[in-house]
Write a protein that holds these residues in place. Sequence first.
Motif, PDB file in Angstrom:
ATOM      1  N   ILE A   1      -3.909  10.618   7.773  1.00  0.00           N
ATOM      2  CA  ILE A   1      -3.475   9.770   6.676  1.00  0.00           C
ATOM      3  C   ILE A   1      -2.165  10.260   6.072  1.00  0.00           C
ATOM      4  O   ILE A   1      -1.267   9.485   5.776  1.00  0.00           O
ATOM      5  CB  ILE A   1      -4.554   9.706   5.566  1.00  0.00           C
ATOM      6  CG1 ILE A   1      -5.869   9.168   6.136  1.00  0.00           C
ATOM      7  CG2 ILE A   1      -4.090   8.886   4.378  1.00  0.00           C
ATOM      8  CD1 ILE A   1      -5.792   7.784   6.728  1.00  0.00           C
ATOM      9  N   ASP A   2      -2.029  11.573   5.895  1.00  0.00           N
ATOM     10  CA  ASP A   2      -0.840  12.131   5.258  1.00  0.00           C
ATOM     11  C   ASP A   2      -0.808  13.626   5.532  1.00  0.00           C
ATOM     12  O   ASP A   2      -1.691  14.156   6.209  1.00  0.00           O
ATOM     13  CB  ASP A   2      -0.867  11.869   3.747  1.00  0.00           C
ATOM     14  CG  ASP A   2       0.532  11.710   3.148  1.00  0.00           C
ATOM     15  OD1 ASP A   2       1.507  12.260   3.720  1.00  0.00           O
ATOM     16  OD2 ASP A   2       0.650  11.040   2.112  1.00  0.00           O
ATOM     17  N   PHE A   3       0.191  14.302   4.997  1.00  0.00           N
ATOM     18  CA  PHE A   3       0.297  15.741   5.175  1.00  0.00           C
ATOM     19  C   PHE A   3       0.865  16.384   3.924  1.00  0.00           C
ATOM     20  O   PHE A   3       1.565  15.756   3.141  1.00  0.00           O
ATOM     21  CB  PHE A   3       1.173  16.097   6.382  1.00  0.00           C
ATOM     22  CG  PHE A   3       2.634  15.795   6.180  1.00  0.00           C
ATOM     23  CD1 PHE A   3       3.510  16.771   5.713  1.00  0.00           C
ATOM     24  CD2 PHE A   3       3.136  14.533   6.437  1.00  0.00           C
ATOM     25  CE1 PHE A   3       4.856  16.492   5.515  1.00  0.00           C
ATOM     26  CE2 PHE A   3       4.479  14.240   6.247  1.00  0.00           C
ATOM     27  CZ  PHE A   3       5.341  15.229   5.780  1.00  0.00           C
ATOM     28  N   VAL A   4       0.522  17.649   3.746  1.00  0.00           N
ATOM     29  CA  VAL A   4       1.074  18.483   2.686  1.00  0.00           C
ATOM     30  C   VAL A   4       1.496  19.780   3.359  1.00  0.00           C
ATOM     31  O   VAL A   4       0.716  20.376   4.112  1.00  0.00           O
ATOM     32  CB  VAL A   4       0.036  18.778   1.577  1.00  0.00           C
ATOM     33  CG1 VAL A   4       0.593  19.758   0.550  1.00  0.00           C
ATOM     34  CG2 VAL A   4      -0.401  17.478   0.904  1.00  0.00           C
ATOM     35  N   THR A   5       2.725  20.205   3.097  1.00  0.00           N
ATOM     36  CA  THR A   5       3.228  21.432   3.689  1.00  0.00           C
ATOM     37  C   THR A   5       2.835  22.625   2.838  1.00  0.00           C
ATOM     38  O   THR A   5       3.128  22.659   1.640  1.00  0.00           O
ATOM     39  CB  THR A   5       4.767  21.377   3.820  1.00  0.00           C
ATOM     40  OG1 THR A   5       5.114  20.216   4.572  1.00  0.00           O
ATOM     41  CG2 THR A   5       5.308  22.620   4.506  1.00  0.00           C
ATOM     42  N   LYS A   6       2.152  23.591   3.472  1.00  0.00           N
ATOM     43  CA  LYS A   6       1.841  24.839   2.775  1.00  0.00           C
ATOM     44  C   LYS A   6       3.157  25.581   2.557  1.00  0.00           C
ATOM     45  O   LYS A   6       3.977  25.658   3.474  1.00  0.00           O
ATOM     46  CB  LYS A   6       0.945  25.736   3.622  1.00  0.00           C
ATOM     47  CG  LYS A   6      -0.479  25.322   3.745  1.00  0.00           C
ATOM     48  CD  LYS A   6      -1.197  26.369   4.589  1.00  0.00           C
ATOM     49  CE  LYS A   6      -2.561  25.935   5.019  1.00  0.00           C
ATOM     50  NZ  LYS A   6      -3.160  26.884   5.969  1.00  0.00           N
ATOM     51  N   PRO A   7       3.351  26.132   1.388  1.00  0.00           N
ATOM     52  CA  PRO A   7       4.532  26.970   1.181  1.00  0.00           C
ATOM     53  C   PRO A   7       4.542  28.122   2.188  1.00  0.00           C
ATOM     54  O   PRO A   7       3.482  28.567   2.632  1.00  0.00           O
ATOM     55  CB  PRO A   7       4.378  27.482  -0.251  1.00  0.00           C
ATOM     56  CG  PRO A   7       3.506  26.459  -0.901  1.00  0.00           C
ATOM     57  CD  PRO A   7       2.558  25.990   0.178  1.00  0.00           C
ATOM     58  N   SER A   8       5.714  28.597   2.522  1.00  0.00           N
ATOM     59  CA  SER A   8       5.853  29.573   3.605  1.00  0.00           C
ATOM     60  C   SER A   8       5.053  30.848   3.418  1.00  0.00           C
ATOM     61  O   SER A   8       4.522  31.399   4.368  1.00  0.00           O
ATOM     62  CB  SER A   8       7.321  29.908   3.838  1.00  0.00           C
ATOM     63  OG  SER A   8       7.890  30.391   2.641  1.00  0.00           O
ATOM     64  N   SER A   9       4.929  31.339   2.199  1.00  0.00           N
ATOM     65  CA  SER A   9       4.183  32.584   2.021  1.00  0.00           C
ATOM     66  C   SER A   9       2.678  32.341   1.951  1.00  0.00           C
ATOM     67  O   SER A   9       1.896  33.233   2.211  1.00  0.00           O
ATOM     68  CB  SER A   9       4.643  33.326   0.768  1.00  0.00           C
ATOM     69  OG  SER A   9       4.249  32.618  -0.385  1.00  0.00           O
ATOM     70  N   GLY A  10       2.266  31.125   1.580  1.00  0.00           N
ATOM     71  CA  GLY A  10       0.853  30.774   1.572  1.00  0.00           C
ATOM     72  C   GLY A  10       0.022  31.437   0.494  1.00  0.00           C
ATOM     73  O   GLY A  10      -1.183  31.362   0.521  1.00  0.00           O
ATOM     74  N   ILE A  11       0.641  32.110  -0.470  1.00  0.00           N
ATOM     75  CA  ILE A  11      -0.154  32.744  -1.515  1.00  0.00           C
ATOM     76  C   ILE A  11      -0.550  31.726  -2.567  1.00  0.00           C
ATOM     77  O   ILE A  11       0.034  30.649  -2.663  1.00  0.00           O
ATOM     78  CB  ILE A  11       0.573  33.956  -2.149  1.00  0.00           C
ATOM     79  CG1 ILE A  11       1.868  33.520  -2.841  1.00  0.00           C
ATOM     80  CG2 ILE A  11       0.844  35.028  -1.111  1.00  0.00           C
ATOM     81  CD1 ILE A  11       2.517  34.609  -3.661  1.00  0.00           C
ATOM     82  N   ASP A  12      -1.514  32.073  -3.368  1.00  0.00           N
ATOM     83  CA  ASP A  12      -2.088  31.173  -4.358  1.00  0.00           C
ATOM     84  C   ASP A  12      -1.027  30.550  -5.266  1.00  0.00           C
ATOM     85  O   ASP A  12      -1.023  29.353  -5.494  1.00  0.00           O
ATOM     86  CB  ASP A  12      -3.136  31.926  -5.184  1.00  0.00           C
ATOM     87  CG  ASP A  12      -3.868  31.027  -6.160  1.00  0.00           C
ATOM     88  OD1 ASP A  12      -3.940  29.815  -5.911  1.00  0.00           O
ATOM     89  OD2 ASP A  12      -4.373  31.542  -7.166  1.00  0.00           O
ATOM     90  N   LEU A  13      -0.119  31.345  -5.781  1.00  0.00           N
ATOM     91  CA  LEU A  13       0.888  30.808  -6.697  1.00  0.00           C
ATOM     92  C   LEU A  13       1.771  29.783  -6.015  1.00  0.00           C
ATOM     93  O   LEU A  13       2.181  28.800  -6.616  1.00  0.00           O
ATOM     94  CB  LEU A  13       1.738  31.936  -7.284  1.00  0.00           C
ATOM     95  CG  LEU A  13       0.992  32.887  -8.212  1.00  0.00           C
ATOM     96  CD1 LEU A  13       1.905  34.029  -8.648  1.00  0.00           C
ATOM     97  CD2 LEU A  13       0.449  32.153  -9.424  1.00  0.00           C
ATOM     98  N   ASP A  14       2.093  30.008  -4.741  1.00  0.00           N
ATOM     99  CA  ASP A  14       2.903  29.040  -4.013  1.00  0.00           C
ATOM    100  C   ASP A  14       2.133  27.735  -3.786  1.00  0.00           C
ATOM    101  O   ASP A  14       2.706  26.656  -3.837  1.00  0.00           O
ATOM    102  CB  ASP A  14       3.356  29.614  -2.671  1.00  0.00           C
ATOM    103  CG  ASP A  14       4.449  30.659  -2.833  1.00  0.00           C
ATOM    104  OD1 ASP A  14       5.067  30.707  -3.916  1.00  0.00           O
ATOM    105  OD2 ASP A  14       4.674  31.421  -1.892  1.00  0.00           O
TER     106      ASP A  14
END
Length: 154
Positions: free
Chosen positions: A107-120
Motif C-alpha cells: 500500500i505504501d512505504f516509510v523509510t527508516k532513518p539511517s541509524s534506526g535508533i528510537d529518536l530517529d
Amino acid sequence: MAPALSKKFRVLVVDDSAFMRKVLESIFATDEQLTVIGHAKDGREAIALAESLKPDVITMDLNMPHMDGLQGDGTDHDDEPRPIVIVSSESKEGAASTFEALELGAIDFVTKPSSGIDLDMQSVKDDLLRKVRIAAKVRVVRTASRLAAQLQAR
C-alpha cells in the motif's frame, strides 16, 4: 473535539530486529486507533501469524533472514488479504525494491532513518501512523504471500 472511535485497527509488526519491533510498537501505542496484536521476525513467521491473528494491516521490513519482505513460498495462505506498509531503510523514493513492492501490491512505504535508533524513528512517527491508519482501511485483493511469491519469481 471528535468523538472517540470504537474500532481499533489491528497491526502485525514484521521486522528482524527485536529493538525495532519494540520501537514500532511504542509508536503505535501512542495512537488510539492502532493496537499491535503480534510481532514476527521474518516473512515465514508473518504469514503464519497473519493467518491466525487476522490483522487489519501489516508493517513489514524488506531485508530479513530466512524469508524477507520480498520472498515467499508461492502459496496462498490466507483467504482474507491484508494491506502491507513497508517500513525499511531500503524503502526510499525511487529505490528498486520500493517500486517492486508497490507494483506488486504494498500500500505504501516509510523509510527508516539511517541509524534506526528510537529518536530517529520519532522523526517519521506522524507519517508512519498516518500511512498505517490509511492502509488499514484499504480493501486488498491479494495476499502478502502472493505478493512475496510474485516478487520471488522475478
